[in-house]
Design a protein around this motif. Structure first.
Motif, PDB file in Angstrom:
ATOM      1  N   GLY A 115       0.764  -1.244   0.000  1.00 58.45           N
ATOM      2  CA  GLY A 115       0.000   0.000   0.000  1.00 58.45           C
ATOM      3  C   GLY A 115       0.788   1.284   0.000  1.00 58.45           C
ATOM      4  O   GLY A 115       0.201   2.360  -0.137  1.00 58.45           O
ATOM      5  N   THR A 116       2.112   1.220   0.128  1.00 54.49           N
ATOM      6  CA  THR A 116       2.914   2.442   0.074  1.00 54.49           C
ATOM      7  C   THR A 116       3.677   2.570  -1.240  1.00 54.49           C
ATOM      8  O   THR A 116       4.413   3.530  -1.434  1.00 54.49           O
ATOM      9  N   SER A 117       3.498   1.634  -2.139  1.00 51.01           N
ATOM     10  CA  SER A 117       4.181   1.674  -3.438  1.00 51.01           C
ATOM     11  C   SER A 117       3.764   2.900  -4.238  1.00 51.01           C
ATOM     12  O   SER A 117       2.566   3.157  -4.419  1.00 51.01           O
ATOM     13  N   GLU A 118       4.738   3.651  -4.744  1.00 53.76           N
ATOM     14  CA  GLU A 118       4.414   4.839  -5.533  1.00 53.76           C
ATOM     15  C   GLU A 118       3.709   4.463  -6.831  1.00 53.76           C
ATOM     16  O   GLU A 118       2.823   5.187  -7.298  1.00 53.76           O
ATOM     17  N   ILE A 119       4.099   3.345  -7.419  1.00 48.70           N
ATOM     18  CA  ILE A 119       3.426   2.893  -8.639  1.00 48.70           C
ATOM     19  C   ILE A 119       1.976   2.536  -8.327  1.00 48.70           C
ATOM     20  O   ILE A 119       1.055   2.902  -9.066  1.00 48.70           O
ATOM     21  N   ALA A 120       1.771   1.816  -7.233  1.00 51.36           N
ATOM     22  CA  ALA A 120       0.418   1.422  -6.860  1.00 51.36           C
ATOM     23  C   ALA A 120      -0.456   2.638  -6.571  1.00 51.36           C
ATOM     24  O   ALA A 120      -1.625   2.689  -6.977  1.00 51.36           O
ATOM     25  N   LEU A 121       0.096   3.613  -5.875  1.00 54.89           N
ATOM     26  CA  LEU A 121      -0.689   4.804  -5.538  1.00 54.89           C
ATOM     27  C   LEU A 121      -1.014   5.620  -6.779  1.00 54.89           C
ATOM     28  O   LEU A 121      -2.116   6.162  -6.905  1.00 54.89           O
ATOM     29  N   ALA A 122      -0.067   5.713  -7.710  1.00 61.95           N
ATOM     30  CA  ALA A 122      -0.343   6.413  -8.970  1.00 61.95           C
ATOM     31  C   ALA A 122      -1.448   5.694  -9.736  1.00 61.95           C
ATOM     32  O   ALA A 122      -2.328   6.326 -10.341  1.00 61.95           O
ATOM     33  N   THR A 123      -1.411   4.364  -9.714  1.00 58.92           N
ATOM     34  CA  THR A 123      -2.444   3.582 -10.393  1.00 58.92           C
ATOM     35  C   THR A 123      -3.794   3.777  -9.727  1.00 58.92           C
ATOM     36  O   THR A 123      -4.817   3.949 -10.404  1.00 58.92           O
ATOM     37  N   ALA A 124      -3.807   3.756  -8.391  1.00 57.30           N
ATOM     38  CA  ALA A 124      -5.059   3.964  -7.665  1.00 57.30           C
ATOM     39  C   ALA A 124      -5.659   5.332  -7.977  1.00 57.30           C
ATOM     40  O   ALA A 124      -6.866   5.451  -8.239  1.00 57.30           O
ATOM     41  N   ARG A 125      -4.831   6.368  -7.988  1.00 56.96           N
ATOM     42  CA  ARG A 125      -5.347   7.712  -8.299  1.00 56.96           C
ATOM     43  C   ARG A 125      -5.944   7.764  -9.696  1.00 56.96           C
ATOM     44  O   ARG A 125      -6.985   8.382  -9.920  1.00 56.96           O
ATOM     45  N   ARG A 126      -5.280   7.116 -10.637  1.00 59.23           N
ATOM     46  CA  ARG A 126      -5.784   7.116 -12.018  1.00 59.23           C
ATOM     47  C   ARG A 126      -7.130   6.405 -12.110  1.00 59.23           C
ATOM     48  O   ARG A 126      -8.046   6.860 -12.803  1.00 59.23           O
ATOM     49  N   LEU A 127      -7.262   5.285 -11.413  1.00 60.21           N
ATOM     50  CA  LEU A 127      -8.506   4.534 -11.451  1.00 60.21           C
ATOM     51  C   LEU A 127      -9.620   5.254 -10.690  1.00 60.21           C
ATOM     52  O   LEU A 127     -10.795   5.175 -11.074  1.00 60.21           O
ATOM     53  N   ILE A 128      -9.257   5.949  -9.628  1.00 55.51           N
ATOM     54  CA  ILE A 128     -10.251   6.724  -8.887  1.00 55.51           C
ATOM     55  C   ILE A 128     -10.843   7.812  -9.767  1.00 55.51           C
ATOM     56  O   ILE A 128     -12.035   8.118  -9.705  1.00 55.51           O
ATOM     57  N   ALA A 129     -10.008   8.410 -10.609  1.00 57.30           N
ATOM     58  CA  ALA A 129     -10.490   9.449 -11.526  1.00 57.30           C
ATOM     59  C   ALA A 129     -11.472   8.884 -12.541  1.00 57.30           C
ATOM     60  O   ALA A 129     -12.226   9.645 -13.172  1.00 57.30           O
ATOM     61  N   ARG A 130     -11.488   7.569 -12.713  1.00 56.21           N
ATOM     62  CA  ARG A 130     -12.409   6.934 -13.647  1.00 56.21           C
ATOM     63  C   ARG A 130     -13.669   6.438 -12.938  1.00 56.21           C
ATOM     64  O   ARG A 130     -14.753   6.884 -13.219  1.00 56.21           O
ATOM     65  N   ARG A 131     -13.478   5.498 -11.985  1.00 56.76           N
ATOM     66  CA  ARG A 131     -14.676   4.855 -11.423  1.00 56.76           C
ATOM     67  C   ARG A 131     -14.458   4.257 -10.035  1.00 56.76           C
ATOM     68  O   ARG A 131     -15.408   3.986  -9.311  1.00 56.76           O
ATOM     69  N   THR A 132     -13.228   4.000  -9.657  1.00 60.97           N
ATOM     70  CA  THR A 132     -12.945   3.300  -8.400  1.00 60.97           C
ATOM     71  C   THR A 132     -13.372   4.137  -7.195  1.00 60.97           C
ATOM     72  O   THR A 132     -13.026   5.315  -7.101  1.00 60.97           O
ATOM     73  N   ARG A 133     -14.084   3.515  -6.269  1.00 65.24           N
ATOM     74  CA  ARG A 133     -14.590   4.234  -5.104  1.00 65.24           C
ATOM     75  C   ARG A 133     -14.151   3.631  -3.781  1.00 65.24           C
ATOM     76  O   ARG A 133     -14.239   4.288  -2.748  1.00 65.24           O
ATOM     77  N   LEU A 134     -13.687   2.390  -3.784  1.00 65.67           N
ATOM     78  CA  LEU A 134     -13.218   1.757  -2.555  1.00 65.67           C
ATOM     79  C   LEU A 134     -11.829   1.190  -2.792  1.00 65.67           C
ATOM     80  O   LEU A 134     -11.617   0.415  -3.729  1.00 65.67           O
ATOM     81  N   VAL A 135     -10.882   1.588  -1.948  1.00 66.42           N
ATOM     82  CA  VAL A 135      -9.500   1.123  -2.071  1.00 66.42           C
ATOM     83  C   VAL A 135      -9.051   0.536  -0.742  1.00 66.42           C
ATOM     84  O   VAL A 135      -9.144   1.194   0.300  1.00 66.42           O
ATOM     85  N   TRP A 136      -8.587  -0.684  -0.799  1.00 68.00           N
ATOM     86  CA  TRP A 136      -7.947  -1.330   0.346  1.00 68.00           C
ATOM     87  C   TRP A 136      -6.440  -1.195   0.160  1.00 68.00           C
ATOM     88  O   TRP A 136      -5.902  -1.616  -0.865  1.00 68.00           O
ATOM     89  N   LEU A 137      -5.763  -0.625   1.145  1.00 65.51           N
ATOM     90  CA  LEU A 137      -4.307  -0.522   1.119  1.00 65.51           C
ATOM     91  C   LEU A 137      -3.739  -1.498   2.142  1.00 65.51           C
ATOM     92  O   LEU A 137      -3.909  -1.314   3.352  1.00 65.51           O
ATOM     93  N   ALA A 138      -3.081  -2.547   1.656  1.00 59.65           N
ATOM     94  CA  ALA A 138      -2.536  -3.577   2.530  1.00 59.65           C
ATOM     95  C   ALA A 138      -1.029  -3.410   2.653  1.00 59.65           C
ATOM     96  O   ALA A 138      -0.324  -3.304   1.651  1.00 59.65           O
ATOM     97  N   GLY A 139      -0.558  -3.382   3.883  1.00 62.51           N
ATOM     98  CA  GLY A 139       0.876  -3.240   4.115  1.00 62.51           C
ATOM     99  C   GLY A 139       1.164  -3.258   5.605  1.00 62.51           C
ATOM    100  O   GLY A 139       0.253  -3.347   6.437  1.00 62.51           O
ATOM    101  N   ARG A 140       2.421  -3.178   5.938  1.00 61.65           N
ATOM    102  CA  ARG A 140       2.789  -3.125   7.347  1.00 61.65           C
ATOM    103  C   ARG A 140       2.309  -1.813   7.958  1.00 61.65           C
ATOM    104  O   ARG A 140       2.523  -0.750   7.365  1.00 61.65           O
ATOM    105  N   PRO A 141       1.655  -1.863   9.126  1.00 62.63           N
ATOM    106  CA  PRO A 141       1.191  -0.620   9.761  1.00 62.63           C
ATOM    107  C   PRO A 141       2.367   0.328   9.978  1.00 62.63           C
ATOM    108  O   PRO A 141       3.403  -0.053  10.516  1.00 62.63           O
ATOM    109  N   SER A 142       2.216   1.556   9.508  1.00 61.15           N
ATOM    110  CA  SER A 142       3.296   2.532   9.606  1.00 61.15           C
ATOM    111  C   SER A 142       2.751   3.911   9.274  1.00 61.15           C
ATOM    112  O   SER A 142       1.670   4.038   8.666  1.00 61.15           O
ATOM    113  N   PRO A 143       3.483   4.966   9.656  1.00 60.08           N
ATOM    114  CA  PRO A 143       3.064   6.320   9.250  1.00 60.08           C
ATOM    115  C   PRO A 143       2.976   6.448   7.731  1.00 60.08           C
ATOM    116  O   PRO A 143       2.131   7.173   7.219  1.00 60.08           O
TER     117      PRO A 143
END
Length: 251
Positions: A16-44
């Motif tokens: 969930g902290t991957s820059e590629i993944a976050l860029a992809t999520a933002r792009r998909l949100i601009a289209r249709r995505t409304r729910l995003v699960w970010l899985a990763g080690r708990p951290s700031p």
């Protein structure tokens, strides 16, 4: 084929902290995505990523996930799928390691392999089975051009990505015809915020460029995506370079 494409409404990001993944999520949100699960080690960093995605306009939920704890993957990821259908899973976790030091530290080298390959095998199988059970969805796996042919300069990382790539292709074949689409993404060197001190190499790309390629690949129902696209031709040639000559290349 492209006319039938619908962007995912729900997205599970493993890493969930991957820059590629976050860029992809933002792009998909601009289209249709409304729910995003970010899985990763708990951290700031994970919380910061979640806030970034919230600002982009999606409902965000974080999941405590560790690639190095495969025994927990089925339970952790099973809870996500139990909440409702997941249209797309983006497997984006991984570590590059440090070739120069990892060669002298087998434990560190094994950690690279365990994260990039064995952790991905476990998570990929769990998600593939869940997607098959629900009868639809895409599993997008971030591989690397480094996995196409291991080089002296990064054979530990490259070999782990080679294993991941082969696994993902095999999983795609196993799930063919079930309604589940598996897509392998092979970017070249990706310029991120954490890599500003490293000089650019040929075919350097960006998280945003990879995100665009992922979306286009989803539209086309591609099984393999190269970023940039001309790497497909370059790597096809490099695969056939005789080994004695390959060793001499400045790579």
């Amino acid at each position: 084929m492209m006319d039938g494409y619908r962007p995912p409404t729900s997205l599970l990001v493993l890493g969930g902290t991957s820059e590629i993944a976050l860029a992809t999520a933002r792009r998909l949100i601009a289209r249709r995505t409304r729910l995003v699960w970010l899985a990763g080690r708990p951290s700031p960093a994970l919380e910061k990523a979640a806030e970034q995605i919230r600002r982009a306009g999606a409902d965000v939920r974080t999941v405590a996930f560790d690639a190095l704890d495969p025994e927990a993957h089925e339970a952790v990821l099973g809870k996500v799928f139990a909440e409702g259908a997941v249209d797309m899973v983006l497997l984006a976790f991984g570590v590059s390691g440090n070739q120069a030091t990892d060669e002298r530290d087998p434990v560190a080298a094994a950690r690279v392999a365990q994260t990039n390959y064995t952790g991905a095998v476990s998570a990929g199988l769990v998600c593939g089975k869940a997607l098959q059970t629900q009868g639809h969805g895409s599993l997008v796996v971030l591989s690397s051009v480094a996995g196409e042919r291991a080089r002296r300069s990064d054979f530990i990382y490259g070999s782990s990505k080679a294993g991941l790539d082969a696994f993902a292709q095999g999983l795609g074949d196993a799930l063919y015809g079930t309604g589940v689409h598996v897509m392998v993404v092979r970017p070249g060197y990706v310029r991120t915020a954490g890599s500003t001190e490293r000089p650019d190499v040929p075919f350097t790309t960006t998280p945003e460029a990879v995100a665009r390629a992922v979306e286009l690949g989803l539209r086309r129902r591609s099984e393999t995506v190269w970023v940039p696209g001309r790497l497909r031709v370059v790597m096809s040639a490099l695969r056939h370079v005789p080994r004695p000559l390959f060793r001499l290349l400045p790579m």
